[in-house]
Design a protein around this motif. Structure first.
Motif, PDB file in Angstrom:
ATOM      1  N   VAL A  73       0.750  -1.279   0.010  1.00 55.77           N
ATOM      2  CA  VAL A  73       0.186  -0.070   0.065  1.00 55.77           C
ATOM      3  C   VAL A  73       0.720   1.186   0.163  1.00 55.77           C
ATOM      4  O   VAL A  73       1.821   1.192   0.821  1.00 55.77           O
ATOM      5  N   THR A  74       0.291   2.393  -0.778  1.00 55.18           N
ATOM      6  CA  THR A  74       1.051   3.548  -0.879  1.00 55.18           C
ATOM      7  C   THR A  74       1.249   4.209   0.610  1.00 55.18           C
ATOM      8  O   THR A  74       0.256   4.356   1.150  1.00 55.18           O
ATOM      9  N   PRO A  75       2.237   4.634   0.914  1.00 49.70           N
ATOM     10  CA  PRO A  75       2.425   5.559   2.172  1.00 49.70           C
ATOM     11  C   PRO A  75       1.494   6.492   2.350  1.00 49.70           C
ATOM     12  O   PRO A  75       1.414   7.187   1.563  1.00 49.70           O
ATOM     13  N   ASN A  76       1.067   6.669   3.675  1.00 50.56           N
ATOM     14  CA  ASN A  76       0.064   7.914   3.765  1.00 50.56           C
ATOM     15  C   ASN A  76      -1.218   7.801   2.738  1.00 50.56           C
ATOM     16  O   ASN A  76      -1.302   8.924   2.148  1.00 50.56           O
ATOM     17  N   ARG A  77      -1.683   6.773   3.021  1.00 51.38           N
ATOM     18  CA  ARG A  77      -2.855   6.449   2.148  1.00 51.38           C
ATOM     19  C   ARG A  77      -4.100   6.412   3.073  1.00 51.38           C
ATOM     20  O   ARG A  77      -4.012   5.596   4.010  1.00 51.38           O
ATOM     21  N   LEU A  78      -5.447   6.833   2.766  1.00 53.95           N
ATOM     22  CA  LEU A  78      -6.502   6.687   3.819  1.00 53.95           C
ATOM     23  C   LEU A  78      -7.448   5.898   2.949  1.00 53.95           C
ATOM     24  O   LEU A  78      -7.700   6.146   1.446  1.00 53.95           O
ATOM     25  N   GLY A  79      -8.168   5.079   3.377  1.00 55.39           N
ATOM     26  CA  GLY A  79      -9.394   4.227   2.602  1.00 55.39           C
ATOM     27  C   GLY A  79     -10.500   4.376   3.687  1.00 55.39           C
ATOM     28  O   GLY A  79     -10.437   4.512   4.724  1.00 55.39           O
ATOM     29  N   LEU A  80     -11.826   4.360   2.789  1.00 54.94           N
ATOM     30  CA  LEU A  80     -13.096   4.547   3.294  1.00 54.94           C
ATOM     31  C   LEU A  80     -13.849   3.369   2.701  1.00 54.94           C
ATOM     32  O   LEU A  80     -13.690   3.292   1.602  1.00 54.94           O
ATOM     33  N   SER A  81     -14.861   2.822   3.424  1.00 56.15           N
ATOM     34  CA  SER A  81     -15.617   1.773   2.972  1.00 56.15           C
ATOM     35  C   SER A  81     -17.015   1.793   3.694  1.00 56.15           C
ATOM     36  O   SER A  81     -17.119   2.394   4.652  1.00 56.15           O
ATOM     37  N   PHE A  82     -18.023   1.326   2.570  1.00 57.97           N
ATOM     38  CA  PHE A  82     -19.384   1.459   3.050  1.00 57.97           C
ATOM     39  C   PHE A  82     -20.087   0.256   2.569  1.00 57.97           C
ATOM     40  O   PHE A  82     -20.063  -0.167   1.363  1.00 57.97           O
ATOM     41  N   MET A  83     -20.904  -0.362   3.373  1.00 55.24           N
ATOM     42  CA  MET A  83     -21.576  -1.527   2.574  1.00 55.24           C
ATOM     43  C   MET A  83     -23.029  -1.257   3.205  1.00 55.24           C
ATOM     44  O   MET A  83     -23.445  -1.350   4.398  1.00 55.24           O
ATOM     45  N   SER A  92     -19.606   0.164   7.751  1.00 56.56           N
ATOM     46  CA  SER A  92     -18.686   1.162   7.362  1.00 56.56           C
ATOM     47  C   SER A  92     -17.207   1.263   7.906  1.00 56.56           C
ATOM     48  O   SER A  92     -17.284   0.503   8.972  1.00 56.56           O
ATOM     49  N   GLY A  93     -16.320   1.602   7.225  1.00 62.00           N
ATOM     50  CA  GLY A  93     -15.169   2.031   8.148  1.00 62.00           C
ATOM     51  C   GLY A  93     -14.162   2.546   7.361  1.00 62.00           C
ATOM     52  O   GLY A  93     -14.304   3.132   6.432  1.00 62.00           O
ATOM     53  N   ALA A  94     -12.820   2.782   8.132  1.00 64.31           N
ATOM     54  CA  ALA A  94     -11.746   3.789   7.635  1.00 64.31           C
ATOM     55  C   ALA A  94     -10.481   3.066   7.878  1.00 64.31           C
ATOM     56  O   ALA A  94     -10.242   2.657   8.971  1.00 64.31           O
ATOM     57  N   GLN A  95      -9.552   3.309   7.144  1.00 64.79           N
ATOM     58  CA  GLN A  95      -8.085   2.559   7.338  1.00 64.79           C
ATOM     59  C   GLN A  95      -7.186   3.985   7.123  1.00 64.79           C
ATOM     60  O   GLN A  95      -7.242   4.698   6.015  1.00 64.79           O
ATOM     61  N   TYR A  96      -6.120   3.887   7.770  1.00 60.20           N
ATOM     62  CA  TYR A  96      -4.997   4.878   7.525  1.00 60.20           C
ATOM     63  C   TYR A  96      -3.552   3.935   7.229  1.00 60.20           C
ATOM     64  O   TYR A  96      -3.404   3.530   8.411  1.00 60.20           O
ATOM     65  N   VAL A  97      -2.722   4.173   6.355  1.00 58.98           N
ATOM     66  CA  VAL A  97      -1.594   3.541   6.213  1.00 58.98           C
ATOM     67  C   VAL A  97      -0.547   4.642   6.263  1.00 58.98           C
ATOM     68  O   VAL A  97      -0.407   5.744   5.488  1.00 58.98           O
ATOM     69  N   ARG A  98       0.644   3.972   6.814  1.00 57.30           N
ATOM     70  CA  ARG A  98       1.892   5.060   6.937  1.00 57.30           C
ATOM     71  C   ARG A  98       3.004   4.017   7.160  1.00 57.30           C
ATOM     72  O   ARG A  98       3.153   3.196   7.668  1.00 57.30           O
ATOM     73  N   ALA A  99       4.225   4.433   6.220  1.00 61.36           N
ATOM     74  CA  ALA A  99       5.262   3.671   6.031  1.00 61.36           C
ATOM     75  C   ALA A  99       6.340   4.240   6.982  1.00 61.36           C
ATOM     76  O   ALA A  99       6.622   5.557   7.135  1.00 61.36           O
ATOM     77  N   PHE A 100       7.387   3.471   7.631  1.00 62.57           N
ATOM     78  CA  PHE A 100       8.408   3.823   8.460  1.00 62.57           C
ATOM     79  C   PHE A 100       9.543   3.306   7.928  1.00 62.57           C
ATOM     80  O   PHE A 100      10.071   1.989   8.151  1.00 62.57           O
ATOM     81  N   GLY A 101      10.344   3.867   7.096  1.00 60.85           N
ATOM     82  CA  GLY A 101      11.483   3.422   6.467  1.00 60.85           C
ATOM     83  C   GLY A 101      11.100   2.581   5.083  1.00 60.85           C
ATOM     84  O   GLY A 101       9.905   2.828   4.682  1.00 60.85           O
ATOM     85  N   ASP A 102      12.130   1.736   4.625  1.00 62.13           N
ATOM     86  CA  ASP A 102      11.818   1.072   3.635  1.00 62.13           C
ATOM     87  C   ASP A 102      11.063  -0.441   3.671  1.00 62.13           C
ATOM     88  O   ASP A 102      10.661  -0.869   2.951  1.00 62.13           O
ATOM     89  N   ARG A 103      11.056  -0.990   5.022  1.00 68.88           N
ATOM     90  CA  ARG A 103      10.684  -2.092   5.529  1.00 68.88           C
ATOM     91  C   ARG A 103       9.252  -2.139   6.070  1.00 68.88           C
ATOM     92  O   ARG A 103       8.520  -3.143   6.350  1.00 68.88           O
ATOM     93  N   HIS A 104       9.176  -1.272   6.803  1.00 70.16           N
ATOM     94  CA  HIS A 104       8.205  -1.148   7.834  1.00 70.16           C
ATOM     95  C   HIS A 104       6.724  -0.268   7.432  1.00 70.16           C
ATOM     96  O   HIS A 104       7.020   0.686   7.033  1.00 70.16           O
ATOM     97  N   THR A 105       5.642  -0.954   7.644  1.00 70.79           N
ATOM     98  CA  THR A 105       4.386  -0.036   7.319  1.00 70.79           C
ATOM     99  C   THR A 105       3.398  -0.522   8.495  1.00 70.79           C
ATOM    100  O   THR A 105       3.138  -1.514   9.061  1.00 70.79           O
TER     101      THR A 105
END
Length: 333
Positions: A73-83, A92-105
């Motif tokens: 997943v691309t770093p600093n990415r926000l996801g939203l979902s609804f069913m 419904s839901g939300a997710q946020y992804v952030r990377a730390f260095g080359d190996r850690h997410t």
């Protein structure tokens, strides 16, 4: 100590952890609350059958299907979902992804299922007002790049269920491993989902958290824009009593085997568009047994991928009473 040895040791440790968790959970079978943990969080995953642990998409919603996929997943990415679940409420839901260095997410996520207002009645059927029911999941995820092709990950999450003035809560973890060879279009995964225990109960009633051991494969054809998915689910449950059975027709051995299988396919006519379809054998059998045969087991979906935005829509019949429409949106911040 060589890098190869370190990677092999890490992979061995993850596989050993899988074995310990699975063996410790063998006694926990289908008498389980917290079924909300089994709902899909990604519209693309729903479109290919509802269970998928091998899609290497730029989709934060896949973190709860397999935390090892976080590393794609691309770093600093926000996801939203609804069913929409029809009369059964919304999811419904939300997710946020952030990377730390080359190996850690890392990721943070939350899901909410609302059942709407319900009428409370006493033993004589007299109305006593209304109450609401809801489920909430909140958690964090972590993905780690083990090597060029291997990644591992884990989630820790709390699920809280409330029914009027009563509530219950549990703690669960997911542990995942993914092998991805982009040149061959091959993705292989193993995931143990929802391994956990209840720590707060409804009126002292003990409930299990239903774990799910899964294996999956996705293969994209090299010269044709098609990608095929196969996922095996509930691999610690092989008793016929774990599944819904028709009174007049006992569950056959062949049906017991196919109840573990979910199949899906993606057609990608361009880099922008994805069209998907799936078939969930267990859902088809159980909904048909309960009287909801029309469309049971099938799912359809479509997705659009832009430079910073990804949109997915899916249709599936999740319940006898109604079909479900799900959408997910993710974008780079």
């Amino acid at each position: 100590m060589s890098l190869y040895f370190i990677v092999e040791m890490k992979e061995s440790l993850i596989l050993a952890l899988f074995s310990v968790l699975v063996l410790s959970l063998q006694a926990q079978e289908s008498n389980s609350a917290y079924r909300v943990l089994q709902l899909p969080t990604s519209a693309h995953a729903l479109a290919v059958g509802g269970e998928n642990i091998t899609m290497n998409d730029d989709d934060p919603a896949l973190v709860q299907h397999n935390p090892a996929l976080l590393t794609n997943v691309t770093p600093n990415r926000l996801g939203l979902s609804f069913m929409s679940l029809g009369e059964l409420g919304t999811w419904s839901g939300a997710q946020y992804v952030r990377a730390f260095g080359d190996r850690h997410t890392a990721a943070a996520f939350a899901q909410y299922r609302g059942y709407g207002e319900m009428t409370a009645r006493d033993e004589q059927g007299t109305e006593m007002g209304t109450f609401s029911a809801k489920d909430i999941i909140a958690g964090i995820g972590y993905g780690y790049v083990l090597s060029d092709n291997w990644a591992g990950g884990a989630n820790l999450k709390v699920v809280h269920e409330s029914l009027g003035e009563f509530s219950a809560a549990a703690l669960a973890v997911d542990v995942g491993l993914n092998y991805y060879n982009e040149n061959e279009g091959l993705s292989l995964s193993m995931v143990l989902r929802n391994a956990g225990a209840q720590f707060k109960s409804f009126n002292g009633r003990n409930e299990f958290v239903r774990h799910n051991l899964q294996l999956g494969v996705s293969k994209e054809l090299l010269h044709v824009p098609l990608r095929f998915h196969a996922t095996l689910t509930d691999l610690t449950r092989w008793s016929k009593s774990d599944y819904i059975q028709a009174d007049e027709k006992p569950l056959s051995t062949a049906r017991l085997l196919t109840n573990h299988l979910v199949l899906g396919v993606d057609w990608m006519p361009s880099d922008l568009i994805t069209l998907s379809a799936g078939y969930n054998f267990r859902r088809a059998y159980e909904l048909s047994t309960l009287g909801g045969a029309h469309g049971a087991g099938f799912s359809l979906g479509a997705g659009l991928t832009f430079s910073r935005v990804k949109i997915d829509l899916a249709w599936s019949k999740q319940h006898v009473a109604a079909s479900s429409i799900m959408g997910t949106l993710s974008f780079a911040l």
